[in-house]
Design an enzyme around this catalytic site. Structure first.
Site, PDB file in Angstrom:
ATOM      1  N   ALA A   9       0.817  -1.105  -0.136  1.00 30.15           N
ATOM      2  CA  ALA A   9      -0.031   0.089   0.026  1.00 30.15           C
ATOM      3  C   ALA A   9       0.865   1.333   0.075  1.00 30.15           C
ATOM      4  O   ALA A   9       0.138   2.423  -0.114  1.00 30.15           O
ATOM      5  CB  ALA A   9      -1.110   0.126   1.124  1.00 30.15           C
ATOM      6  N   ARG A  14       9.235   6.841  -6.624  1.00 33.86           N
ATOM      7  CA  ARG A  14      10.842   6.749  -7.060  1.00 33.86           C
ATOM      8  C   ARG A  14      10.810   5.924  -8.552  1.00 33.86           C
ATOM      9  O   ARG A  14      11.884   6.065  -9.008  1.00 33.86           O
ATOM     10  CB  ARG A  14      11.832   6.025  -6.205  1.00 33.86           C
ATOM     11  N   LYS A  21       4.521  -0.019  -8.434  1.00 31.72           N
ATOM     12  CA  LYS A  21       6.020  -0.743  -8.433  1.00 31.72           C
ATOM     13  C   LYS A  21       5.817  -2.036  -8.583  1.00 31.72           C
ATOM     14  O   LYS A  21       6.619  -2.992  -9.422  1.00 31.72           O
ATOM     15  CB  LYS A  21       6.933  -0.408  -7.362  1.00 31.72           C
ATOM     16  N   ASP A  99       7.289  -5.704  -2.909  1.00 31.73           N
ATOM     17  CA  ASP A  99       8.195  -5.361  -3.694  1.00 31.73           C
ATOM     18  C   ASP A  99       9.706  -5.942  -3.950  1.00 31.73           C
ATOM     19  O   ASP A  99      10.589  -5.571  -4.204  1.00 31.73           O
ATOM     20  CB  ASP A  99       8.790  -3.872  -3.631  1.00 31.73           C
ATOM     21  N   GLU A 150      15.049   2.160  13.240  1.00 28.35           N
ATOM     22  CA  GLU A 150      15.052   2.680  11.822  1.00 28.35           C
ATOM     23  C   GLU A 150      16.281   3.394  11.455  1.00 28.35           C
ATOM     24  O   GLU A 150      16.621   4.531  12.291  1.00 28.35           O
ATOM     25  CB  GLU A 150      13.657   3.192  11.524  1.00 28.35           C
ATOM     26  N   TYR A 361       4.474 -16.605 -48.106  1.00 23.24           N
ATOM     27  CA  TYR A 361       3.729 -16.370 -46.662  1.00 23.24           C
ATOM     28  C   TYR A 361       2.617 -17.531 -47.057  1.00 23.24           C
ATOM     29  O   TYR A 361       1.904 -17.869 -47.917  1.00 23.24           O
ATOM     30  CB  TYR A 361       3.065 -15.140 -46.868  1.00 23.24           C
ATOM     31  N   ASN A 381      -4.826 -15.222 -48.620  1.00 27.82           N
ATOM     32  CA  ASN A 381      -6.076 -15.717 -47.817  1.00 27.82           C
ATOM     33  C   ASN A 381      -6.915 -14.819 -47.452  1.00 27.82           C
ATOM     34  O   ASN A 381      -7.910 -14.983 -46.774  1.00 27.82           O
ATOM     35  CB  ASN A 381      -5.136 -16.183 -46.373  1.00 27.82           C
ATOM     36  N   TYR A 382      -6.887 -13.467 -47.749  1.00 22.46           N
ATOM     37  CA  TYR A 382      -7.751 -12.359 -47.280  1.00 22.46           C
ATOM     38  C   TYR A 382      -8.226 -11.606 -48.647  1.00 22.46           C
ATOM     39  O   TYR A 382      -7.460 -11.258 -49.501  1.00 22.46           O
ATOM     40  CB  TYR A 382      -7.020 -11.368 -46.536  1.00 22.46           C
TER      41      TYR A 382
HETATM   42  C1  UD1 Z   1      11.044  -1.184   6.287  1.00 25.60           C
HETATM   43  C2  UD1 Z   1      11.640  -1.408   7.763  1.00 25.60           C
HETATM   44  C3  UD1 Z   1      12.877  -1.375   7.833  1.00 25.60           C
HETATM   45  C4  UD1 Z   1      13.562  -2.513   6.801  1.00 25.60           C
HETATM   46  C5  UD1 Z   1      13.002  -2.359   5.345  1.00 25.60           C
HETATM   47  C6  UD1 Z   1      13.459  -3.655   4.654  1.00 25.60           C
HETATM   48  C7  UD1 Z   1       9.609  -0.375   9.049  1.00 25.60           C
HETATM   49  C8  UD1 Z   1       9.414   0.761   9.829  1.00 25.60           C
HETATM   50  N1  UD1 Z   1      10.827  -0.380   8.454  1.00 25.60           N
HETATM   51  O1  UD1 Z   1      11.574   0.077   5.959  1.00 25.60           O
HETATM   52  O2  UD1 Z   1      13.377  -1.861   9.056  1.00 25.60           O
HETATM   53  O3  UD1 Z   1      15.025  -2.623   6.729  1.00 25.60           O
HETATM   54  O4  UD1 Z   1      11.611  -2.389   5.481  1.00 25.60           O
HETATM   55  O5  UD1 Z   1      13.025  -3.325   3.230  1.00 25.60           O
HETATM   56  O6  UD1 Z   1       8.900  -1.318   8.770  1.00 25.60           O
HETATM   57  N2  UD1 Z   1       3.712   0.018   3.114  1.00 25.60           N
HETATM   58  C9  UD1 Z   1       2.492   0.087   3.237  1.00 25.60           C
HETATM   59  N3  UD1 Z   1       1.634   0.891   3.950  1.00 25.60           N
HETATM   60  C10 UD1 Z   1       2.449   1.766   4.667  1.00 25.60           C
HETATM   61  C11 UD1 Z   1       3.845   1.794   4.557  1.00 25.60           C
HETATM   62  C12 UD1 Z   1       4.638   0.914   3.556  1.00 25.60           C
HETATM   63  O7  UD1 Z   1       1.704  -1.026   2.790  1.00 25.60           O
HETATM   64  O8  UD1 Z   1       1.922   2.719   5.306  1.00 25.60           O
HETATM   65  C13 UD1 Z   1       4.602  -1.206   2.428  1.00 25.60           C
HETATM   66  C14 UD1 Z   1       5.160  -0.866   1.320  1.00 25.60           C
HETATM   67  O9  UD1 Z   1       4.408  -0.619  -0.147  1.00 25.60           O
HETATM   68  C15 UD1 Z   1       6.402  -1.761   1.091  1.00 25.60           C
HETATM   69  C16 UD1 Z   1       6.415  -2.166   2.635  1.00 25.60           C
HETATM   70  O10 UD1 Z   1       5.339  -1.626   3.164  1.00 25.60           O
HETATM   71  O11 UD1 Z   1       5.922  -2.773   0.439  1.00 25.60           O
HETATM   72  C17 UD1 Z   1       7.673  -1.551   3.350  1.00 25.60           C
HETATM   73  O12 UD1 Z   1       7.487  -0.177   3.359  1.00 25.60           O
HETATM   74  P1  UD1 Z   1       8.715   0.870   3.020  1.00 25.60           P
HETATM   75  O13 UD1 Z   1       8.053   2.338   3.051  1.00 25.60           O
HETATM   76  O14 UD1 Z   1       9.377   0.500   1.755  1.00 25.60           O
HETATM   77  O15 UD1 Z   1       9.687   0.673   4.304  1.00 25.60           O
HETATM   78  P2  UD1 Z   1      11.371   0.944   4.578  1.00 25.60           P
HETATM   79  O16 UD1 Z   1      11.083   2.149   4.830  1.00 25.60           O
HETATM   80  O17 UD1 Z   1      12.112   0.439   3.297  1.00 25.60           O
END
Ligand code: UD1
Ligand code: CA
Length: 448
Positions: A9, A14, A21, A99, A150, A361, A381-382
Site C-alpha cells: 500500500a 521513485r 511498482k 516489492d 530505523e 507467406y 488468404n484475405y
Molecule cells: C522497512 C522497515 C525497515 C527494513 C526495510 C526493509 C519499517 C518501519 N521499516 O523500511 O526496518 O529494513 O523495510 O526493506 O517497517 N507499506 C504499506 N503501507 C504503509 C507503509 C509501507 O503498505 O503505510 C508497504 C510498502 O508498500 C512496502 C513495505 O510496506 O512494500 C515496506 O515499506 P517501506 O516504506 O518500503 O519501508 P522501509 O522504509 O523500506
C-alpha cells in the site's frame, strides 16, 4: 497453519511510473507475483494490503486464495499489517513486502521452520550488509535480539550496525493481535513502525528469534528502475544457472532471457541474444539462437531455430527454422521440415518433410507431407473482408512465384508451374499452369 500478509500500500514515487511498482514485470512475471509464489509455498492463503486508490492490483489477481485489504492512509507498516489482520485465520502470520521479488522460497521455508522449532512468538529475517544505507538496524544485547532501529531514528553508533532488518517476519497471530496497538508514531517520520513490535514482544517476555542470511541480493526492494534492472539480473542468473546445471549449454548467458515457466531438455544449446517466454518447451538436442524469440511454443527433439520468431506454435522433431522466419500463432509444423529465410507462417499446419525454403507467406492453410513450396509463393488468404483456408495435399510441387487464392484444394501430387495464380481446385496428379507466355522482338533495343 500460516497466512501471509503482503504489504503493497506504500507509494511508488521513485519508479516514476503510472502504475504501482509491484505490477512492473521481471521476465514476464509481475514483481508481486514472485512474492505471491513464495507466500504460496508456505501458507494457505495470502492477504494483500493495497491503498485506497490502487484498483489495479486488485483487478490483476482473481485467485480464491488471495484476498485484499485496503489501508486507508499509508501511515506506516504497523498500520498496513493491522488493516489486514481481520482476514487472518491461522496460528501464524508471515509478513512480506510486495516489492521484493528475489526472496527465495527455501529461505522462507527455513524461517517458518525455525519459528516453530524454537517456539518463537516472532521470528525475523535479517541480513548482513556492508553498506546498510536506509535499512532498519537490528540491535542485539548479549547476542540476543533487542529491537530494530530505523536508520532515520538511529544514533551514529547504531548506524554502524551491519545486521539489517529485511522486512520479513513471522508472528504468532494471537500475540500480534494483542500487542499491535501498543505501537505509537513517536519517531522522526511520525509513522507507525511494525518494527517497534520487536521491542514490545521482548518487554512482554515473548521469545523473539531470527534467521540471519548473508545473501543480501535476496531482499532487494524494487523502488526505482535501477532496482528493477538489478532484480531482473539476479532472477535471470538464477534461472540460467538452473538450466545449465540441468544439462543445457548457454552461450553468453548474460544475453539470454528465459522466463520462469520455460522447460528445456538436456543437450540443448541456446545461443546469444535469445529469449524464451511463457510456457515454451524446448526438447532435447535442439539448437536455438542466436537472436531468437520463442513464446508459448512447443519444440520437438533436435529442432534448430536461428534469427527467428516463433509464437504460440508447435514445431516437430528435426525441423529447421530460419534465419529470418516468422512463425505466428497457431501454426503446427511437422517433423523434418525446412522453414527458410523470410518465410511467414500463420495459423497453418505443415505435414512432415514439407519445405518452404525462401520468401513465402502461408496463412490460414493446411499443407500435407513432403510438399515443396517454391520461392515467392503466397497464400492469398484475405479478400479484403474475410479470411479463407486452402488445403494442399501430400507430395504437391509448387513452383516459384505462385499465388494460391484461397479457398482452393490442390490434390495429391499435383504440379503447379512457376508463376501460376491458382484460383480453382486442382485435381490430384494434374499440372496447373497459368501464365502469360513471353514474346521476343528481335533487335528491339537497337531500333527503339
Ligand atoms: C522497512 C522497515 C525497515 C527494513 C526495510 C526493509 C519499517 C518501519 N521499516 O523500511 O526496518 O529494513 O523495510 O526493506 O517497517 N507499506 C504499506 N503501507 C504503509 C507503509 C509501507 O503498505 O503505510 C508497504 C510498502 O508498500 C512496502 C513495505 O510496506 O512494500 C515496506 O515499506 P517501506 O516504506 O518500503 O519501508 P522501509 O522504509 O523500506
Ligand atoms: Ca519508508
Amino acid at each position: 497453519m500460516i497466512n501471509t500478509i503482503i504489504l503493497a500500500a506504500g507509494g511508488s514515487k521513485r519508479l516514476k511510473s503510472k502504475k504501482s511498482k509491484v505490477l512492473h514485470e521481471i521476465l514476464g512475471k509481475k514483481v508481486i507475483e514472485y512474492v505471491i509464489d513464495v507466500s504460496r509455498s508456505v501458507s494457505d492463503y495470502t492477504i494483500i494490503i493495497v491503498s485506497n486508490s490502487d484498483k489495479e492490483i486488485q483487478s490483476t489477481f482473481s485467485d480464491k486464495n488471495i484476498k485484499f485489504a485496503v489501508q486507508k492512509e499509508a501511515i506506516g507498516t504497523q498500520n498496513a499489517v493491522k488493516s489486514g489482520l481481520h482476514l487472518v485465520n491461522a496460528k501464524s502470520v508471515l509478513v512480506l513486502c510486495g516489492d521484493t521479488p528475489t526472496l527465495k522460497e527455501e529461505t522462507i521455508k527455513k524461517l517458518c521452520e525455525i519459528h516453530s522449532e524454537e517456539s518463537n512468538k516472532l521470528t525475523m529475517l535479517s541480513v548482513y550488509m556492508n553498506e546498510p544505507a536506509s535499512y532498519g538496524r537490528v540491535k542485539r544485547i548479549d547476542g540476543l535480539i533487542d529491537s530494530i532501529v530505523e536508520s532515520k531514528d538511529a544514533s551514529e553508533e547504531e548506524l554502524k550496525i551491519k545486521e539489517i532488518n529485511s522486512g520479513v517476519y513471522i508472528f504468532d497471530y494471537a500475540e500480534l493481535s494483542r500487542l499491535i496497538d501498543r505501537v505509537t508514531n513517536d519517531n522522526v517520520q511520525k509513522e507507525y513502525y511494525l518494527t517497534d513490535l520487536v521491542k514490545i514482544f521482548k518487554e512482554e517476555g515473548l521469545k523473539v528469534g531470527a534467521l540471519v542470511i548473508d545473501d543480501s541480493t535476496e531482499i532487494i526492494g524494487v523502488n526505482n528502475r535501477l532496482d528493477l534492472h538489478n532484480a531482473t539480473k539476479i532472477i535471470q542468473k538464477r534461472i540460467n544457472e538452473k538450466h545449465m546445471l540441468n544439462g543445457v549449454t548457454l552461450i553468453n548467458p548474460d544475453s539470454i532471457f528465459i522466463e520462469p515457466d520455460v522447460k528445456i531438455g538436456r543437450d540443448v544449446t541456446i545461443k546469444q541474444c535469445t529469449e524464451l517466454k511463457g510456457t515454451t518447451i524446448v526438447s532435447e538436442d535442439s539448437v536455438i539462437g542466436p537472436n531468437v524469440t520463442i513464446e508459448n511454443s512447443v519444440l520437438g527433439l533436435g529442432v534448430e531455430v536461428r534469427d527467428s520468431t516463433v509464437l504460440n506454435s508447435k514445431i516437430g522433431d528435426n525441423t529447421k527454422v530460419g534465419p529470418y522466419a516468422y512463425i505466428r500463432p497457431n501454426s503446427n509444423i511437422g517433423q523434418s521440415c525446412k522453414i527458410g529465410d523470410f518465410v511467414e507462417i500463420k495459423n497453418s499446419t505443415l505435414g512432415d518433410a514439407t519445405k518452404v525454403s525462401h520468401l513465402s507467406y502461408i496463412g490460414d492453410s493446411d499443407l500435407g507431407e513432403n510438399i515443396n513450396v517454391g520461392c515467392g509463393t503466397i497464400f492469398v488468404n484475405y479478400d479484403g473482408k474475410n479470411k479463407h483456408r486452402s488445403i494442399v495435399e501430400d507430395n504437391v510441387f509448387i513452383g516459384c512465384n505462385t499465388n494460391i487464392v484461397s479457398p482452393v484444394r490442390i490434390g495429391k501430387g499435383a504440379f503447379i508451374a512457376a508463376g501460376t495464380t491458382v484460383t480453382k481446385d486442382v485435381e490430384s496428379g494434374a499440372l496447373c499452369i497459368g501464365r502469360v507466355r513471353e514474346t521476343q522482338r528481335k533487335d528491339w533495343v537497337k531500333k527503339k
